[in-house]
Scaffold this motif. Structure first.
Motif, PDB file in Angstrom:
ATOM      1  N   PRO A  56       0.775  -1.244   0.000  1.00 18.62           N
ATOM      2  CA  PRO A  56       0.000   0.000   0.000  1.00 18.62           C
ATOM      3  C   PRO A  56       0.808   1.297   0.000  1.00 18.62           C
ATOM      4  CG  PRO A  56      -0.988  -1.586   1.485  1.00 18.62           C
ATOM      5  CD  PRO A  56       0.324  -2.173   1.029  1.00 18.62           C
ATOM      6  N   PRO A  57       2.024   1.352   0.561  1.00 17.67           N
ATOM      7  CA  PRO A  57       2.750   2.626   0.512  1.00 17.67           C
ATOM      8  C   PRO A  57       3.035   3.144  -0.906  1.00 17.67           C
ATOM      9  CG  PRO A  57       3.695   1.235   2.207  1.00 17.67           C
ATOM     10  CD  PRO A  57       2.708   0.391   1.431  1.00 17.67           C
ATOM     11  N   ILE A  58       3.019   2.279  -1.932  1.00 12.67           N
ATOM     12  CA  ILE A  58       3.277   2.778  -3.286  1.00 12.67           C
ATOM     13  C   ILE A  58       1.996   3.056  -4.061  1.00 12.67           C
ATOM     14  CG2 ILE A  58       5.518   1.639  -3.450  1.00 12.67           C
ATOM     15  CD1 ILE A  58       4.135  -0.175  -5.617  1.00 12.67           C
ATOM     16  N   ALA A  59       0.836   2.825  -3.446  1.00 16.03           N
ATOM     17  CA  ALA A  59      -0.432   3.085  -4.123  1.00 16.03           C
ATOM     18  C   ALA A  59      -0.457   4.525  -4.616  1.00 16.03           C
ATOM     19  CB  ALA A  59      -1.601   2.819  -3.191  1.00 16.03           C
ATOM     20  N   GLY A  60      -0.741   4.692  -5.897  1.00 19.49           N
ATOM     21  CA  GLY A  60      -0.787   6.007  -6.509  1.00 19.49           C
ATOM     22  C   GLY A  60       0.535   6.474  -7.093  1.00 19.49           C
ATOM     23  N   TRP A  61       1.614   5.819  -6.780  1.00 21.32           N
ATOM     24  CA  TRP A  61       2.921   6.197  -7.323  1.00 21.32           C
ATOM     25  C   TRP A  61       3.155   5.631  -8.718  1.00 21.32           C
ATOM     26  CZ3 TRP A  61       6.849   9.203  -5.204  1.00 21.32           C
ATOM     27  CH2 TRP A  61       6.623   9.658  -3.908  1.00 21.32           C
ATOM     28  N   VAL A  62       2.588   4.458  -8.999  1.00 21.29           N
ATOM     29  CA  VAL A  62       2.809   3.791 -10.285  1.00 21.29           C
ATOM     30  C   VAL A  62       1.587   3.917 -11.180  1.00 21.29           C
ATOM     31  CG1 VAL A  62       3.358   1.598 -11.394  1.00 21.29           C
ATOM     32  CG2 VAL A  62       4.429   2.183  -9.212  1.00 21.29           C
ATOM     33  N   LEU A  63       0.407   3.665 -10.624  1.00 21.66           N
ATOM     34  CA  LEU A  63      -0.849   3.739 -11.369  1.00 21.66           C
ATOM     35  C   LEU A  63      -1.671   4.928 -10.904  1.00 21.66           C
ATOM     36  CD1 LEU A  63      -1.867  -0.033 -11.233  1.00 21.66           C
ATOM     37  CD2 LEU A  63      -0.701   1.162 -13.098  1.00 21.66           C
ATOM     38  N   ASP A  64      -2.398   5.526 -11.857  1.00 18.65           N
ATOM     39  CA  ASP A  64      -3.276   6.634 -11.482  1.00 18.65           C
ATOM     40  C   ASP A  64      -4.635   6.091 -11.029  1.00 18.65           C
ATOM     41  OD1 ASP A  64      -4.771   6.035 -13.791  1.00 18.65           O
ATOM     42  OD2 ASP A  64      -4.058   7.791 -14.897  1.00 18.65           O
ATOM     43  N   GLU A  65      -5.587   6.979 -10.819  1.00 19.23           N
ATOM     44  CA  GLU A  65      -6.903   6.596 -10.298  1.00 19.23           C
ATOM     45  C   GLU A  65      -7.679   5.681 -11.248  1.00 19.23           C
ATOM     46  OE1 GLU A  65      -5.874   9.860 -10.672  1.00 19.23           O
ATOM     47  OE2 GLU A  65      -5.190  10.032  -8.595  1.00 19.23           O
TER      48      GLU A  65
END
Length: 85
Positions: free
Chosen positions: A38-47
């Motif tokens: 979860p800490p990388i959520a949003g860092w690789v993929l957008d919404e």
């Protein structure tokens, strides 16, 4: 499972550089990676689940995109862009 290799700072957020992640496409693998870490959520993929503009993904050394097929023995490299001035 595909072997996903991350570069800093993503590897630091995931607690390691290499991770075995299941998925049939790059999008599925990256989504599963974000769910597992979860800490990388949003860092690789957008919404919308698209690969962010400043992230490069390679499958076995070839540029990949969200729909690129991924096999059990494939290597996926995730490289965030480096900026500076």
């Amino acid at each position: 499972m595909a072997q996903v290799t991350l570069r800093a700072p993503l590897s630091e957020l995931c607690g390691g550089r290499t991770h075995a992640i299941a998925g049939a496409t790059v999008g599925e693998v990256l989504g599963a990676l974000e769910q597992a870490h979860p800490p990388i959520a949003g860092w690789v993929l957008d919404e919308q689940g698209r690969i962010r503009e400043h992230v490069n993904v390679f499958v076995n050394g070839t540029p990949g995109e969200r729909s690129t097929p991924v096999g059990e023995a494939d290597r996926v490299h995730v490289l965030p862009a480096i900026t500076g001035g």
